[in-house]
Design a protein around this motif. Structure first.
Motif, PDB file in Angstrom:
ATOM      1  N   ARG A 174      78.709  30.034  55.675  1.00  0.00           N
ATOM      2  CA  ARG A 174      78.455  29.228  54.371  1.00  0.00           C
ATOM      3  C   ARG A 174      78.850  27.776  54.783  1.00  0.00           C
ATOM      4  O   ARG A 174      79.147  26.835  53.999  1.00  0.00           O
ATOM      5  CB  ARG A 174      79.070  29.790  53.189  1.00  0.00           C
ATOM      6  N   ARG A 179      75.593  25.837  53.784  1.00  0.00           N
ATOM      7  CA  ARG A 179      75.923  25.855  52.239  1.00  0.00           C
ATOM      8  C   ARG A 179      74.783  25.646  51.473  1.00  0.00           C
ATOM      9  O   ARG A 179      74.761  25.919  50.270  1.00  0.00           O
ATOM     10  CB  ARG A 179      77.056  24.895  52.139  1.00  0.00           C
ATOM     11  N   TYR A 244      75.516  35.718  48.557  1.00  0.00           N
ATOM     12  CA  TYR A 244      75.020  34.488  49.371  1.00  0.00           C
ATOM     13  C   TYR A 244      73.556  34.289  48.778  1.00  0.00           C
ATOM     14  O   TYR A 244      73.054  33.142  48.643  1.00  0.00           O
ATOM     15  CB  TYR A 244      75.020  34.755  50.775  1.00  0.00           C
TER      16      TYR A 244
END
Length: 260
Positions: A174, A179, A244
């Motif tokens: 991430r 990200r 995620y």
């Protein structure tokens, strides 16, 4: 050489290269080589189209330099992964289903050879561009190429650094561009193909250049890119990757959602 003859020559050379790669794969049991040969082959196709095209020298020069450099960078990046890691999870999954199965693997490798010819169509359009002088379209094409290849290189390196840390095993990257998108490398790879759309403006077959971004989006979004990559990620990282998925945009970079 006409665009038709160029396309047939590219296909023939790609078929030979993938046949050699298939033979080596039968010995090493690592099918990731197919992607390496695809990348080098497509970069070589850009150079071949630039040399044999009938357009003005400047668009052909830009095509040879930019297309060749893109294929070389991607091919070297994938070759490093193939040599240093176990077989990519997508191909390992196929191997569990197919086993050695020479004919099935040969068909898969030759399908990639056909894709080299299809993805080379934008190169043929640029190579036929008669615009002899420098103009805004060419400048825009170079700018898009530089921005997208730089973005893809940064994303690849960020992921490589993350994966190189043993403490990150089983975890999802991430960091950096990852990200803002679950697949920033794919996003910039897709964006890169618009460079050839811009370089082809003014060519009699300029519409062919649109096959690049259209085909790449279709393959990344629905066929072989994101679906296979995310299925493998869910198998190996489970709930961490599922979280995620819920918080991070799939392809186009955007602000991540707040975690509940």
């Amino acid at each position: 050489m006409t665009p038709v003859h160029q396309a047939l020559l590219i296909w023939a050379l790609a078929a030979i290269a993938q046949a050699i790669a298939w033979a080596r794969q039968q010995r090493t049991a690592n099918a990731g080589l197919v992607d390496v040969v695809w990348s080098f082959g497509l970069g070589g196709a850009a150079v071949l189209a630039a040399v044999t095209g009938g357009g003005a020298p400047l668009p052909r020069l830009l095509l040879g330099v930019l297309g060749g450099a893109w294929g070389l960078r991607l091919g070297l990046h994938l070759l490093h992964r193939v040599r240093g890691e176990a077989e990519d999870g997508r191909y390992a999954q196929l191997r569990r289903r197919w086993g050695a199965a020479p004919l099935k693997w040969a068909a898969m490798f030759q399908f990639q050879a056909l894709l080299v010819a299809l993805f080379a169509l934008p190169f043929l359009a640029v190579a036929a561009n008669p615009q002899a002088g420098w103009n805004g379209w060419l400048a825009a094409g170079v700018a898009v190429w530089l921005g997208s290849v730089t973005g893809e290189t940064v994303a690849d390196r960020q992921l490589a650094r993350f994966r190189a840390d043993p403490g990150h095993r089983g975890k999802t990257c991430r960091q950096g561009l990852w990200r803002w998108s679950r697949h920033p490398n794919y996003f910039f790879e897709w964006l890169h193909w618009f460079a050839y759309v811009l370089l082809a403006v003014g060519a009699p077959i300029a519409a062919l250049a649109w096959t690049g971004p259209v085909l790449m989006y279709a393959f990344l979004r629905w066929l072989s890119g994101i679906p296979f990559t995310e299925a493998q990620a869910l198998r190996t990282r489970g709930e961490d990757y599922a979280r995620y998925q819920r918080t991070t945009p799939m392809l186009f970079p955007w602000f991540p959602k707040e975690r509940p």
